[in-house]
Design an enzyme around this catalytic site. Structure first.
Site, PDB file in Angstrom:
ATOM      1  N   GLU A  23      85.679-109.741 -55.107  1.00  0.00           N
ATOM      2  CA  GLU A  23      85.504-108.493 -54.726  1.00  0.00           C
ATOM      3  C   GLU A  23      85.805-108.492 -53.133  1.00  0.00           C
ATOM      4  OE1 GLU A  23      86.240-106.090 -56.968  1.00  0.00           O
ATOM      5  OE2 GLU A  23      85.672-106.438 -58.913  1.00  0.00           O
ATOM      6  N   CYS A  39      82.152-100.355 -49.917  1.00  0.00           N
ATOM      7  CA  CYS A  39      83.522-101.099 -49.920  1.00  0.00           C
ATOM      8  C   CYS A  39      84.764-100.152 -49.738  1.00  0.00           C
ATOM      9  CB  CYS A  39      83.502-102.325 -50.716  1.00  0.00           C
ATOM     10  SG  CYS A  39      83.273-101.631 -52.632  1.00  0.00           S
TER      11      CYS A  39
HETATM   12  P1  NAD Z   1      79.468-112.086 -46.746  1.00  0.00           P
HETATM   13  O1  NAD Z   1      81.157-112.544 -47.261  1.00  0.00           O
HETATM   14  O2  NAD Z   1      78.895-112.235 -45.603  1.00  0.00           O
HETATM   15  O3  NAD Z   1      78.420-112.485 -47.871  1.00  0.00           O
HETATM   16  C1  NAD Z   1      78.512-112.149 -49.093  1.00  0.00           C
HETATM   17  C2  NAD Z   1      77.680-113.273 -49.948  1.00  0.00           C
HETATM   18  O4  NAD Z   1      78.288-114.327 -49.779  1.00  0.00           O
HETATM   19  C3  NAD Z   1      76.190-113.285 -49.399  1.00  0.00           C
HETATM   20  O5  NAD Z   1      75.375-113.463 -50.559  1.00  0.00           O
HETATM   21  C4  NAD Z   1      76.179-114.560 -48.532  1.00  0.00           C
HETATM   22  O6  NAD Z   1      74.954-115.352 -48.549  1.00  0.00           O
HETATM   23  C5  NAD Z   1      77.173-115.560 -49.562  1.00  0.00           C
HETATM   24  N1  NAD Z   1      77.949-116.633 -48.710  1.00  0.00           N
HETATM   25  C6  NAD Z   1      78.241-116.763 -47.322  1.00  0.00           C
HETATM   26  N2  NAD Z   1      78.858-117.965 -47.327  1.00  0.00           N
HETATM   27  C7  NAD Z   1      79.203-118.492 -48.333  1.00  0.00           C
HETATM   28  C8  NAD Z   1      79.959-119.411 -48.558  1.00  0.00           C
HETATM   29  N3  NAD Z   1      80.558-120.124 -47.752  1.00  0.00           N
HETATM   30  N4  NAD Z   1      80.002-119.733 -49.890  1.00  0.00           N
HETATM   31  C9  NAD Z   1      79.634-119.109 -50.932  1.00  0.00           C
HETATM   32  N5  NAD Z   1      78.599-117.730 -50.488  1.00  0.00           N
HETATM   33  C10 NAD Z   1      78.701-117.556 -49.264  1.00  0.00           C
HETATM   34  O7  NAD Z   1      79.650-110.511 -47.031  1.00  0.00           O
HETATM   35  P2  NAD Z   1      78.535-109.308 -46.699  1.00  0.00           P
HETATM   36  O8  NAD Z   1      78.606-108.965 -45.211  1.00  0.00           O
HETATM   37  O9  NAD Z   1      77.333-109.587 -47.302  1.00  0.00           O
HETATM   38  O10 NAD Z   1      79.328-107.792 -47.491  1.00  0.00           O
HETATM   39  C11 NAD Z   1      79.814-106.978 -46.570  1.00  0.00           C
HETATM   40  C12 NAD Z   1      81.514-106.960 -47.360  1.00  0.00           C
HETATM   41  O11 NAD Z   1      81.429-106.964 -48.710  1.00  0.00           O
HETATM   42  C13 NAD Z   1      82.197-105.916 -46.555  1.00  0.00           C
HETATM   43  O12 NAD Z   1      83.479-106.481 -46.017  1.00  0.00           O
HETATM   44  C14 NAD Z   1      82.516-104.997 -47.765  1.00  0.00           C
HETATM   45  O13 NAD Z   1      83.667-104.345 -47.905  1.00  0.00           O
HETATM   46  C15 NAD Z   1      82.653-106.139 -48.951  1.00  0.00           C
HETATM   47  N6  NAD Z   1      82.142-105.428 -50.257  1.00  0.00           N
HETATM   48  C16 NAD Z   1      83.308-105.720 -51.225  1.00  0.00           C
HETATM   49  C17 NAD Z   1      82.749-104.951 -52.339  1.00  0.00           C
HETATM   50  C18 NAD Z   1      84.030-104.736 -53.642  1.00  0.00           C
HETATM   51  O14 NAD Z   1      83.454-104.649 -54.760  1.00  0.00           O
HETATM   52  N7  NAD Z   1      85.118-105.191 -53.422  1.00  0.00           N
HETATM   53  C19 NAD Z   1      81.708-104.325 -52.399  1.00  0.00           C
HETATM   54  C20 NAD Z   1      80.714-104.270 -51.610  1.00  0.00           C
HETATM   55  C21 NAD Z   1      80.926-104.934 -50.447  1.00  0.00           C
END
Ligand code: NAD
Length: 474
Positions: free
Chosen positions: A242, A276
């Site tokens: 997502e 999001c």
């Molecule tokens: P991010 O990708 O930086 O981190 C998300 C999660 O992934 C965190 O728990 C992080 O610790 C983990 N992570 C980081 N690197 C990883 C790796 N290599 N392998 C596995 N896990 C890893 O995202 P963020 O900054 O926390 O969130 C914001 C983003 O999320 C925005 O772009 C937003 O649009 C999106 N978002 C999408 C939805 C949806 O339902 N589509 C909902 C909410 C937020």
């Protein structure tokens, strides 16, 4: 007394030699020590989940439904405590934090009544083929920071109702409420069925590689999503991604502006744009552009001001963390350097009277170029470009960016026109005459770069199960 937080492994509370603290984005106060899970903790959690799956995987849907009602009751009982923790770690107002907690209760209850049933797929005089749904095993749920409870809860309840065990890893920016929720839920489920581990990218990456994990349900950025998918290929894990959206909002010439303007303002500035499916690019028909812009600025000034008091009735707030604060400041700076027409806001200084907190005032930019940073990329913050259009085909083409596959909205009194446009938008969800609000019962997923598969609704449960075809002779 200061609250304490623990990793929850096999129903036991574990501290760690290593811990970190989170900064309250509203005040910049340092919050509480939070233990960081070690590799050993992670291995123990996977082993406990695998063991628990041997029995939990065979539980009946009715048994799982009963536990989800109990999960809802626990959140309800501790709603005030959880919302208070969540308000401090995210900087959200009490109202916004309450929404995160209440929606998690509603989600548990929704899935306590929604499950996949067996279905006859084919039947003739010789045979009958029945589709049944089998759990996958251990799910790792990796969550972002913008709605910590709702987004983790969705993955947890979807896993549980389908018979999987789940290990949730909240974002290290917002670990507390999810850890407390898991701690409070102990005793409802057999040990090892629902566990929580705090950690960052390293722990997330370990989860994507571990052969004992059957599925990764990930919510976050497109860049991390691509890394997750590549890592999961090594063990052929099931993956749901997502990801980000760069939602277009199309306002037609006949839109009812009295209703559309407050709705578009909510779409763009609710939770300071950190949603999001926030409206991230507003395309207004040229014939109403000037009136729309003036009235939107007035609405945002009236309803989306900085209010330092977390108990003020506001759905606006600070940026969640210093990293995102700096990203959005960079976008504002880019608009200023390039001389774009900033009609409201535009300062990169902390916008609170105290000078503390990751606050930025709402900013509106009129007609920045289509290839500007603000239009091309997801801003995830309180800055909104207002663009114009005059030709339907052209605005649809401009809306359909590769990173705009998550959500979109269309405003028009002519519902046939709105539906015609909605059906041509390449986004997983499109809202008509309302801003973007996901619904528990509706499948939610991104097209193109915004995701892979989806969750929510009954259909969302399919990605937490194998579909097995049973062929019976007649
Ligand atoms: P991010 O990708 O930086 O981190 C998300 C999660 O992934 C965190 O728990 C992080 O610790 C983990 N992570 C980081 N690197 C990883 C790796 N290599 N392998 C596995 N896990 C890893 O995202 P963020 O900054 O926390 O969130 C914001 C983003 O999320 C925005 O772009 C937003 O649009 C999106 N978002 C999408 C939805 C949806 O339902 N589509 C909902 C909410 C937020």
């Amino acid at each position: 007394m200061q609250p304490q937080f623990f990793n929850v492994i096999n129903d036991e509370l574990r501290g760690s030699e290593k811990s970190h603290t989170v900064t309250n984005p509203r005040t910049e106060d340092e919050l509480w020590a939070c233990p960081v899970a070690t590799n050993e903790d992670f291995e123990d959690a996977v082993a406990a989940a695998q063991k628990a799956f041997l029995t939990w995987g065979k539980s009946t849907v009715a048994e799982r439904q009963t536990t989800l009602v109990k999960m809802a009751e626990v959140i309800k009982e501790h709603a005030g405590e959880l919302a208070d923790i969540l308000s401090k770690e995210t900087g959200k107002s009490a109202i916004l934090a309450g929404i995160d907690v209440q929606a998690s209760i509603a989600q548990c209850l929704y899935y306590s009544k929604t499950a996949l049933e067996d279905e006859v797929q084919y039947e003739d005089e010789h045979q009958r083929v029945v589709a049944t749904h089998v759990p996958l095993g251990v799910v790792a749920a990796i969550a972002p920071w913008n709605f910590p409870m709702i987004l983790s809860n969705l993955k947890v309840v979807s896993s549980l109702i389908t018979g999987n065990c789940v290990i949730v890893k909240p974002s290290p920016f917002t670990p507390y409420a999810v850890m407390k929720w898991c701690e409070l839920s102990r005793g409802i489920l057999p040990p090892g069925v629902f566990q929580v581990l705090n950690g960052g990218a390293d722990l997330g990456a370990l989860m994507t590689l571990h052969p004992g994990i059957a599925k990764i349900s990930f919510t976050g950025t497109i860049a991390t999503g691509k890394r997750v998918m590549a890592a999961c290929a090594k063990t052929l894990k099931k993956v749901t991604l997502e990801l980000a959206g760069n939602d277009a909002c199309i306002v037609c010439p006949d839109a009812d502006l009295d209703k559309t303007i407050p709705s578009v303002a909510s779409g763009g500035f609710f939770n300071a744009g950190q949603v999001c499916v926030a409206s991230k690019r507003i395309y207004v028909h040229e014939s109403i552009y000037d009136e729309f812009l003036d009235r939107l600025v007035a609405e945002v000034e009236k309803s989306y001001s900085v209010q330092e008091d977390a108990n003020a009735p506001s759905v606006f707030g600070p940026l969640d963390n210093k990293m995102q604060f700096d990203v959005v400041k960079g976008i504002i700076e880019d608009c200023r350097t390039n001389g774009y027409n900033i009609v409201k806001g535009g300062s990169t200084a902390t916008a609170s009277k105290t000078g503390k907190g990751f606050w930025l005032e709402p900013t509106i930019v009129s007609k920045p170029p289509e290839d500007s940073w603000l239009v091309k990329e997801e801003q995830f913050g309180p800055i909104l470009p207002i663009l114009s259009w005059s030709d339907e085909d052209d605005v649809i083409r401009r809306s359909n960016l590769a990173n705009a596959g998550l959500g979109a909205s269309v405003y028009s009194k002519d519902l046939a026109q709105a539906e015609r446009i909605a059906r041509r938008l390449e986004s997983g969800s499109v809202w008509i005459n309302q801003f973007e609000r996901p619904n528990f019962g509706a499948f939610f997923g991104g097209m193109k770069d915004s995701g892979f598969g989806g969750e929510m609704g009954k259909q969302g449960l399919l990605s937490y199960s194998y579909t097995q075809a049973l062929h019976f002779p007649k």
